[in-house]
Design a protein around this motif. Sequence first.
Motif, PDB file in Angstrom:
ATOM      1  N   HIS A  26      41.999  54.125  37.254  1.00  0.00           N
ATOM      2  CA  HIS A  26      41.509  52.852  37.785  1.00  0.00           C
ATOM      3  C   HIS A  26      41.131  51.912  36.640  1.00  0.00           C
ATOM      4  O   HIS A  26      40.500  52.326  35.657  1.00  0.00           O
ATOM      5  N   ARG A  27      41.516  50.642  36.807  1.00  0.00           N
ATOM      6  CA  ARG A  27      41.159  49.615  35.832  1.00  0.00           C
ATOM      7  C   ARG A  27      40.365  48.485  36.479  1.00  0.00           C
ATOM      8  O   ARG A  27      39.605  47.807  35.797  1.00  0.00           O
ATOM      9  N   ARG A  28      40.575  48.246  37.763  1.00  0.00           N
ATOM     10  CA  ARG A  28      39.808  47.213  38.479  1.00  0.00           C
ATOM     11  C   ARG A  28      38.664  47.920  39.211  1.00  0.00           C
ATOM     12  O   ARG A  28      38.806  48.405  40.329  1.00  0.00           O
ATOM     13  N   ILE A  29      37.532  48.009  38.524  1.00  0.00           N
ATOM     14  CA  ILE A  29      36.388  48.778  39.023  1.00  0.00           C
ATOM     15  C   ILE A  29      35.205  47.841  39.215  1.00  0.00           C
ATOM     16  O   ILE A  29      34.836  47.085  38.305  1.00  0.00           O
ATOM     17  N   LEU A  70      26.172  39.242  40.581  1.00  0.00           N
ATOM     18  CA  LEU A  70      25.269  39.201  39.437  1.00  0.00           C
ATOM     19  C   LEU A  70      26.076  39.130  38.155  1.00  0.00           C
ATOM     20  O   LEU A  70      27.150  39.727  38.035  1.00  0.00           O
ATOM     21  N   SER A  71      25.549  38.419  37.177  1.00  0.00           N
ATOM     22  CA  SER A  71      26.119  38.489  35.838  1.00  0.00           C
ATOM     23  C   SER A  71      25.623  39.770  35.175  1.00  0.00           C
ATOM     24  O   SER A  71      24.680  40.416  35.647  1.00  0.00           O
ATOM     25  N   VAL A  72      26.256  40.138  34.069  1.00  0.00           N
ATOM     26  CA  VAL A  72      25.809  41.322  33.333  1.00  0.00           C
ATOM     27  C   VAL A  72      24.369  41.151  32.875  1.00  0.00           C
ATOM     28  O   VAL A  72      23.557  42.086  32.939  1.00  0.00           O
ATOM     29  N   LEU A 107      32.893  52.277  30.733  1.00  0.00           N
ATOM     30  CA  LEU A 107      34.065  51.443  31.002  1.00  0.00           C
ATOM     31  C   LEU A 107      34.514  50.706  29.737  1.00  0.00           C
ATOM     32  O   LEU A 107      35.718  50.575  29.472  1.00  0.00           O
ATOM     33  N   ALA A 108      33.548  50.222  28.953  1.00  0.00           N
ATOM     34  CA  ALA A 108      33.895  49.533  27.715  1.00  0.00           C
ATOM     35  C   ALA A 108      34.617  50.468  26.751  1.00  0.00           C
ATOM     36  O   ALA A 108      35.581  50.068  26.080  1.00  0.00           O
ATOM     37  N   GLU A 109      34.187  51.702  26.682  1.00  0.00           N
ATOM     38  CA  GLU A 109      34.839  52.686  25.811  1.00  0.00           C
ATOM     39  C   GLU A 109      36.268  52.950  26.256  1.00  0.00           C
ATOM     40  O   GLU A 109      37.115  53.363  25.451  1.00  0.00           O
ATOM     41  N   ALA A 110      36.548  52.719  27.553  1.00  0.00           N
ATOM     42  CA  ALA A 110      37.901  52.896  28.079  1.00  0.00           C
ATOM     43  C   ALA A 110      38.713  51.610  27.997  1.00  0.00           C
ATOM     44  O   ALA A 110      39.841  51.551  28.522  1.00  0.00           O
ATOM     45  N   PRO A 160      36.295  45.624  29.530  1.00  0.00           N
ATOM     46  CA  PRO A 160      35.093  44.883  29.116  1.00  0.00           C
ATOM     47  C   PRO A 160      34.207  44.544  30.299  1.00  0.00           C
ATOM     48  O   PRO A 160      34.674  44.418  31.444  1.00  0.00           O
ATOM     49  N   ALA A 161      32.920  44.396  30.023  1.00  0.00           N
ATOM     50  CA  ALA A 161      31.954  44.108  31.082  1.00  0.00           C
ATOM     51  C   ALA A 161      32.303  42.828  31.824  1.00  0.00           C
ATOM     52  O   ALA A 161      32.055  42.706  33.027  1.00  0.00           O
ATOM     53  N   ALA A 162      32.909  41.875  31.132  1.00  0.00           N
ATOM     54  CA  ALA A 162      33.258  40.603  31.769  1.00  0.00           C
ATOM     55  C   ALA A 162      34.286  40.783  32.869  1.00  0.00           C
ATOM     56  O   ALA A 162      34.416  39.922  33.755  1.00  0.00           O
ATOM     57  N   ASP A 163      35.021  41.898  32.848  1.00  0.00           N
ATOM     58  CA  ASP A 163      36.045  42.159  33.859  1.00  0.00           C
ATOM     59  C   ASP A 163      35.536  43.047  34.988  1.00  0.00           C
ATOM     60  O   ASP A 163      36.327  43.463  35.847  1.00  0.00           O
ATOM     61  N   VAL A 164      34.245  43.342  34.988  1.00  0.00           N
ATOM     62  CA  VAL A 164      33.678  44.242  35.999  1.00  0.00           C
ATOM     63  C   VAL A 164      32.797  43.437  36.946  1.00  0.00           C
ATOM     64  O   VAL A 164      31.707  42.990  36.560  1.00  0.00           O
ATOM     65  N   PRO A 165      33.222  43.204  38.190  1.00  0.00           N
ATOM     66  CA  PRO A 165      32.366  42.484  39.135  1.00  0.00           C
ATOM     67  C   PRO A 165      31.148  43.331  39.525  1.00  0.00           C
ATOM     68  O   PRO A 165      31.264  44.532  39.760  1.00  0.00           O
ATOM     69  N   ILE A 166      29.976  42.696  39.584  1.00  0.00           N
ATOM     70  CA  ILE A 166      28.728  43.375  39.931  1.00  0.00           C
ATOM     71  C   ILE A 166      28.103  42.625  41.109  1.00  0.00           C
ATOM     72  O   ILE A 166      27.901  41.409  41.032  1.00  0.00           O
TER      73      ILE A 166
END
Length: 349
Positions: free
Chosen positions: A176-179, A195-197, A219-222, A225-231
């Motif tokens: 998975h990449r869209r998490i 929410l923003s990071v 996720l960043a290690e994989a 980036p946090a900017a691509d992760v919706p929260i």
Amino acid sequence: MDDVADAVGVSRATVSNAYNRPDQLSAQLREEVLRAAKKIGYAGPNPTARSLATSRTGAIAVLLDTNLSTAFSDPALSLTLDALSTVVDPEGHALLLLPGDGESGGPRAERILTAQADIAVAYSLADGAPALNAVRDRGMPLVVIDQPHLRGSARIGVADRAGAAAAARHLVELGHRRIGIFSAQCLSAPRGGELSVAEAGNSRFHDNRERMAGYLQTLAEAGIPAADVPIWEASGLSVEGALPSAFGLLDRHPRPTALLCMSDLLALAAISAARQLGLSVPDDLSVVGFDDVPPARWSEPPLTTVRQDLAAKGRAAGELVLGLLRGEKVPAPAEVPAELVVRDSTAPA
């Protein structure tokens, strides 16, 4: 007590023993004392008078961050407090539940100042909750379950960051990449929504921050980036209260193929929202929870989640309570481990 003693022809001490130390009397004599007391209308030693004499109430004030209806619907809370009570009940202690006000992350301070209790147990309160200042002002011993982290208090928690990292790693290994991340309430204003990071990192709840850090770092290690992760923050703590935010998270374009949920109840809300949107779990959406409460095993499909031993945590909290009431020193904070349990709610991307 004097009237009962005269009626039976025994001493006042014997009547007292019938209630407080029954092992000191024969079963026949105790029954005779209790029968005479009932006939006279004596219900036993007055608990208020006893507390005045001993300076102990026998009550443990449990400070909650939410109202009772929401608290009672949370299986993690129920399992933890049930285990705590099994430890303290044989010692004659009872739980006094003080609900949160929904705004400050705990009960109102005045509730603490007037509570008839010997010790306080803070169950997952927000940082800076006024109730904690009231506990300190009263000089009450304090046991913390999960959060906040306070110097000088006894605490039992869980390895939140490690558990969250294991959940995120599992989804990455499935391709998975869209998490997306479904966050528990952060006490933001307004409640619920994206929410923003930075906003997520400013949650007033320590476990939210730790789980968020475990997710995002892994996720960043994989290479995600946090900017691509919706929260998205849940707008409520129950499944029903979390549904609006679950719909919002799944309505994004592109839609996430997997969700990391900070509790099993949030994961169950996500599964319900997915089903209502015509999505299949796990074919269209993989979902991972946190806690491993019983409904996680009964859900359809059974939920992949991060397990913490809630009963062990509750028992440990009970032992901390008894130790502090005996005057023992505050021990170092402790944690129960967290481990990933893979079931049928996750599949390859």
